[in-house]
Design a protein around this motif. Structure first.
Motif, PDB file in Angstrom:
ATOM      1  N   ILE A 293       0.834  -1.202   0.000  1.00  0.00           N
ATOM      2  CA  ILE A 293       0.000   0.000   0.000  1.00  0.00           C
ATOM      3  C   ILE A 293       0.868   1.251   0.000  1.00  0.00           C
ATOM      4  CG2 ILE A 293      -1.799   1.274   1.233  1.00  0.00           C
ATOM      5  CD1 ILE A 293      -2.640  -1.406   2.483  1.00  0.00           C
ATOM      6  N   THR A 294       1.768   1.334   0.967  1.00  0.00           N
ATOM      7  CA  THR A 294       2.567   2.554   1.118  1.00  0.00           C
ATOM      8  C   THR A 294       3.545   2.766  -0.024  1.00  0.00           C
ATOM      9  OG1 THR A 294       4.106   1.319   2.526  1.00  0.00           O
ATOM     10  CG2 THR A 294       2.346   2.540   3.629  1.00  0.00           C
ATOM     11  N   ASP A 295       3.976   1.668  -0.669  1.00  0.00           N
ATOM     12  CA  ASP A 295       4.944   1.800  -1.759  1.00  0.00           C
ATOM     13  C   ASP A 295       4.294   2.062  -3.109  1.00  0.00           C
ATOM     14  OD1 ASP A 295       6.893   1.334   0.093  1.00  0.00           O
ATOM     15  OD2 ASP A 295       7.309  -0.736  -0.523  1.00  0.00           O
ATOM     16  N   ALA A 296       2.968   1.974  -3.195  1.00  0.00           N
ATOM     17  CA  ALA A 296       2.278   2.220  -4.465  1.00  0.00           C
ATOM     18  C   ALA A 296       2.516   3.658  -4.920  1.00  0.00           C
ATOM     19  CB  ALA A 296       0.799   1.927  -4.341  1.00  0.00           C
ATOM     20  N   ALA A 297       2.583   3.853  -6.237  1.00  0.00           N
ATOM     21  CA  ALA A 297       2.982   5.154  -6.767  1.00  0.00           C
ATOM     22  C   ALA A 297       1.879   6.200  -6.682  1.00  0.00           C
ATOM     23  CB  ALA A 297       3.447   4.985  -8.218  1.00  0.00           C
TER      24      ALA A 297
ATOM     25  N   ASP B 112      -2.372   7.386  -5.621  1.00  0.00           N
ATOM     26  CA  ASP B 112      -3.457   7.137  -4.669  1.00  0.00           C
ATOM     27  C   ASP B 112      -4.359   6.012  -5.152  1.00  0.00           C
ATOM     28  OD1 ASP B 112      -2.552   9.038  -2.968  1.00  0.00           O
ATOM     29  OD2 ASP B 112      -4.116  10.518  -3.377  1.00  0.00           O
ATOM     30  N   SER B 113      -4.655   5.989  -6.461  1.00  0.00           N
ATOM     31  CA  SER B 113      -5.511   4.947  -6.996  1.00  0.00           C
ATOM     32  C   SER B 113      -4.881   3.570  -6.800  1.00  0.00           C
ATOM     33  CB  SER B 113      -5.774   5.199  -8.482  1.00  0.00           C
ATOM     34  OG  SER B 113      -6.612   4.202  -9.016  1.00  0.00           O
ATOM     35  N   GLU B 114      -3.566   3.467  -7.005  1.00  0.00           N
ATOM     36  CA  GLU B 114      -2.876   2.195  -6.819  1.00  0.00           C
ATOM     37  C   GLU B 114      -2.831   1.804  -5.351  1.00  0.00           C
ATOM     38  OE1 GLU B 114       0.862   2.914  -8.656  1.00  0.00           O
ATOM     39  OE2 GLU B 114       0.123   2.592 -10.701  1.00  0.00           O
ATOM     40  N   LYS B 115      -2.709   2.781  -4.462  1.00  0.00           N
ATOM     41  CA  LYS B 115      -2.732   2.490  -3.023  1.00  0.00           C
ATOM     42  C   LYS B 115      -4.081   1.897  -2.615  1.00  0.00           C
ATOM     43  CE  LYS B 115       0.364   6.344  -1.770  1.00  0.00           C
ATOM     44  NZ  LYS B 115       1.534   5.591  -1.270  1.00  0.00           N
ATOM     45  N   VAL B 116      -5.161   2.509  -3.108  1.00  0.00           N
ATOM     46  CA  VAL B 116      -6.493   2.021  -2.770  1.00  0.00           C
ATOM     47  C   VAL B 116      -6.704   0.621  -3.338  1.00  0.00           C
ATOM     48  CG1 VAL B 116      -8.962   2.378  -3.141  1.00  0.00           C
ATOM     49  CG2 VAL B 116      -7.512   4.309  -2.536  1.00  0.00           C
ATOM     50  N   THR B 117      -6.281   0.410  -4.587  1.00  0.00           N
ATOM     51  CA  THR B 117      -6.438  -0.906  -5.202  1.00  0.00           C
ATOM     52  C   THR B 117      -5.698  -1.973  -4.410  1.00  0.00           C
ATOM     53  OG1 THR B 117      -6.706   0.057  -7.410  1.00  0.00           O
ATOM     54  CG2 THR B 117      -6.034  -2.253  -7.294  1.00  0.00           C
TER      55      THR B 117
ATOM     56  N   PRO C 220      -2.848   1.628   7.607  1.00  0.00           N
ATOM     57  CA  PRO C 220      -2.334   2.989   7.411  1.00  0.00           C
ATOM     58  C   PRO C 220      -1.943   3.201   5.952  1.00  0.00           C
ATOM     59  CG  PRO C 220      -0.647   1.589   8.385  1.00  0.00           C
ATOM     60  CD  PRO C 220      -1.908   0.772   8.334  1.00  0.00           C
ATOM     61  N   GLY C 221      -1.916   4.470   5.540  1.00  0.00           N
ATOM     62  CA  GLY C 221      -1.462   4.796   4.197  1.00  0.00           C
ATOM     63  C   GLY C 221      -2.514   4.725   3.123  1.00  0.00           C
ATOM     64  N   VAL C 222      -3.784   4.411   3.496  1.00  0.00           N
ATOM     65  CA  VAL C 222      -4.858   4.357   2.505  1.00  0.00           C
ATOM     66  C   VAL C 222      -5.447   5.754   2.355  1.00  0.00           C
ATOM     67  CG1 VAL C 222      -7.037   3.305   1.840  1.00  0.00           C
ATOM     68  CG2 VAL C 222      -5.367   1.985   3.165  1.00  0.00           C
ATOM     69  N   PRO C 223      -5.438   6.329   1.161  1.00  0.00           N
ATOM     70  CA  PRO C 223      -5.980   7.690   0.994  1.00  0.00           C
ATOM     71  C   PRO C 223      -7.470   7.735   1.296  1.00  0.00           C
ATOM     72  CG  PRO C 223      -4.687   7.014  -0.919  1.00  0.00           C
ATOM     73  CD  PRO C 223      -4.913   5.785  -0.094  1.00  0.00           C
ATOM     74  N   ASP C 224      -7.905   8.848   1.856  1.00  0.00           N
ATOM     75  CA  ASP C 224      -9.332   9.055   2.057  1.00  0.00           C
ATOM     76  C   ASP C 224      -9.976   9.408   0.724  1.00  0.00           C
ATOM     77  OD1 ASP C 224      -9.476   8.603   4.821  1.00  0.00           O
ATOM     78  OD2 ASP C 224      -8.695  10.603   5.226  1.00  0.00           O
ATOM     79  N   ALA C 225     -11.268   9.131   0.621  1.00  0.00           N
ATOM     80  CA  ALA C 225     -11.988   9.408  -0.620  1.00  0.00           C
ATOM     81  C   ALA C 225     -11.908  10.886  -0.954  1.00  0.00           C
ATOM     82  CB  ALA C 225     -13.446   8.993  -0.496  1.00  0.00           C
ATOM     83  N   GLY C 226     -11.606  11.168  -2.205  1.00  0.00           N
ATOM     84  CA  GLY C 226     -11.611  12.558  -2.654  1.00  0.00           C
ATOM     85  C   GLY C 226     -10.317  13.295  -2.422  1.00  0.00           C
TER      86      GLY C 226
ATOM     87  N   VAL D 204     -12.999   9.788  -7.964  1.00  0.00           N
ATOM     88  CA  VAL D 204     -13.969   8.739  -8.257  1.00  0.00           C
ATOM     89  C   VAL D 204     -13.232   7.414  -8.391  1.00  0.00           C
ATOM     90  CG1 VAL D 204     -15.593   7.863  -9.964  1.00  0.00           C
ATOM     91  CG2 VAL D 204     -15.577  10.288  -9.393  1.00  0.00           C
ATOM     92  N   GLY D 205     -13.706   6.394  -7.699  1.00  0.00           N
ATOM     93  CA  GLY D 205     -13.057   5.102  -7.731  1.00  0.00           C
ATOM     94  C   GLY D 205     -12.028   4.917  -6.643  1.00  0.00           C
ATOM     95  N   GLU D 206     -11.812   5.932  -5.806  1.00  0.00           N
ATOM     96  CA  GLU D 206     -10.800   5.834  -4.767  1.00  0.00           C
ATOM     97  C   GLU D 206     -11.401   5.770  -3.375  1.00  0.00           C
ATOM     98  OE1 GLU D 206      -8.021   8.978  -5.396  1.00  0.00           O
ATOM     99  OE2 GLU D 206      -7.191   8.070  -7.195  1.00  0.00           O
ATOM    100  N   ASN D 207     -12.666   5.428  -3.273  1.00  0.00           N
ATOM    101  CA  ASN D 207     -13.290   5.278  -1.961  1.00  0.00           C
ATOM    102  C   ASN D 207     -13.009   3.865  -1.463  1.00  0.00           C
ATOM    103  OD1 ASN D 207     -15.165   4.779   0.173  1.00  0.00           O
ATOM    104  ND2 ASN D 207     -16.298   6.585  -0.507  1.00  0.00           N
TER     105      ASN D 207
END
Length: 383
Positions: free
Chosen positions: A120-124, A126-131, A159-165, A171-174
């Motif tokens: 999660i934290t190493d994803a480039a 926000d969308s990749e972190k959520v995925t 930890p490290g998961v972005p909040d929606a918005g 969109v798609g990052e909730n």
């Protein structure tokens, strides 16, 4: 509500009575639970024990388990003169609260380790972190539910998961909605409850500990199949079915999975999955195709009949996006085929109108109804 109301009429709706255990009645949920217990007391097959699995960040699962065990024994009220607004939480045991003790089977605990969380934290982006977070957590939830029978899995949000918005193209990052969609679509869907460490630790901005426990254990009891309370409904009135349609964004942010939550007047409900929806270029809101709207309501009514043994006299379909012409025709066609009365309600969380009570700018009373027009009303569900 019957009859035509004049524009801008303001009135306060009478508070509805709720039914609890042993025939008890009260207007306030927590007071009713304390005095009478939940509505399903004495009902065959009721939720006698809340079996909870745990999943998520392994560094905090021990702390989460300790919190749940301690809160289940009761949480004192905060110091205030507003004792009715902030009651103590009586606990969740065989003899108090929801009358269903908590069970935390060790085999139903799945801890995500540091190496896994680094995905999660190493994803480039926000969308990749959520995925990454959705994939890890959905797998952990399924593993926790497979270890031993559980009613609900409590997930400690990593930890490290972005909040929606908060990221690029929100969109798609909730995370919460995408995780629920992934779990619902799994071979063995299990109810989940997502919780942040700040919630059980009582960090700044979080409600007082007793209120937090009330909210959390009410959700756990209900998701475990319990019936905490139900709206008092005169048995002579025609039956009514409520269908709430919600949409969850898929990973690409362009398509949305539709879900219908189907309830009767007593709060007994089922979930029905529908087709994919799209965001319209005309109003930027999410809509179903006409045939998909009809199919969703057809399936909802079929499941209602399977569960309750009959069909209602009226169905109320509500959602948080506007009904376009195709959706309206689809829902009404499904109702006409039965036939039954169909009401379509668009619920928005806010409006350009605002009500202030009295000369000292007091907030409006809960239940204040403002008629803005023949087809538009403003209802305050909080005081």
């Amino acid at each position: 509500m019957t009859g035509r109301l004049d524009p801008f009429e303001v009135r306060v709706l009478e508070e509805p009575m709720l039914e609890f255990g042993n025939g008890g009645r009260h207007q306030e949920q927590r007071a009713g639970i304390i005095a009478h217990g939940p509505a399903d007391i004495g009902v065959e097959g009721r939720c006698e024990t809340i079996r909870v699995g745990l999943a998520g960040d392994g560094r905090v699962l021990g702390e989460l388990r300790g919190y749940l065990e301690n809160a289940a024994s009761g949480v004192p009220a905060k110091e205030t003169d507003l004792t009715q607004l902030f009651p103590e939480f009586p606990g969740c045991t065989a003899g108090a609260g929801f009358r269903a003790p908590l069970a935390l089977p060790p085999a139903a605990t799945v801890a995500l380790g540091r190496t896994e969380l680094e995905r999660i934290t190493d994803a480039a982006t926000d969308s990749e972190k959520v995925t990454a977070a959705v994939e890890l957590c959905a797998a952990a939830v399924q593993e926790a539910a497979a270890g031993t029978p559980v009613d609900v899995v409590v997930l400690a949000r990593p930890p490290g998961v972005p909040d929606a918005g908060t990221g690029t193209g929100s969109v798609g990052e909730n995370f919460h909605d995408l995780l629920k969609a992934a779990v619902i679509c799994s071979p063995a869907p299990t109810p989940i409850q997502v919780i942040r460490p700040a919630t059980w630790r009582g960090s700044a901005g979080v409600e007082d500990p007793a209120t937090t426990a009330w909210n959390l254990f009410s959700a756990l009891f209900y998701k475990a199949g319990g019936k905490p309370w139900r709206l008092e409904s005169p048995r002579a009135e025609p039956t009514r079915c409520f269908v709430g349609v919600s949409f969850t964004a898929q990973a690409d942010g362009r398509l949305f999975a539709s879900v219908a939550q189907v309830f009767n007047e007593l709060g007994d409900g089922v979930i029905v999955r529908g087709a994919l929806a799209e965001r319209s270029a005309d109003d930027r809101q999410v809509h179903l195709a006409g045939e998909d709207a009809r199919g969703l309501l057809d399936d909802a009514l079929r499941r209602y009949r399977e569960v309750h043994g009959n069909l209602p006299a009226t169905v109320t379909v509500h959602k948080t996006s506007r009904f376009n012409a195709a959706e309206r025709d689809g829902f009404l066609a499904a109702a006409d085929a039965v036939p039954l009365r169909c009401e379509l309600v668009w619920l928005t969380s806010s409006d350009s109108a605002m009500v202030i009570r009295g000369g000292k700018r007091y907030p409006p009373l809960r239940g204040t109804l403002v008629t803005l027009g023949e087809m538009e009303h403003l209802l305050y569900t909080h005081g």
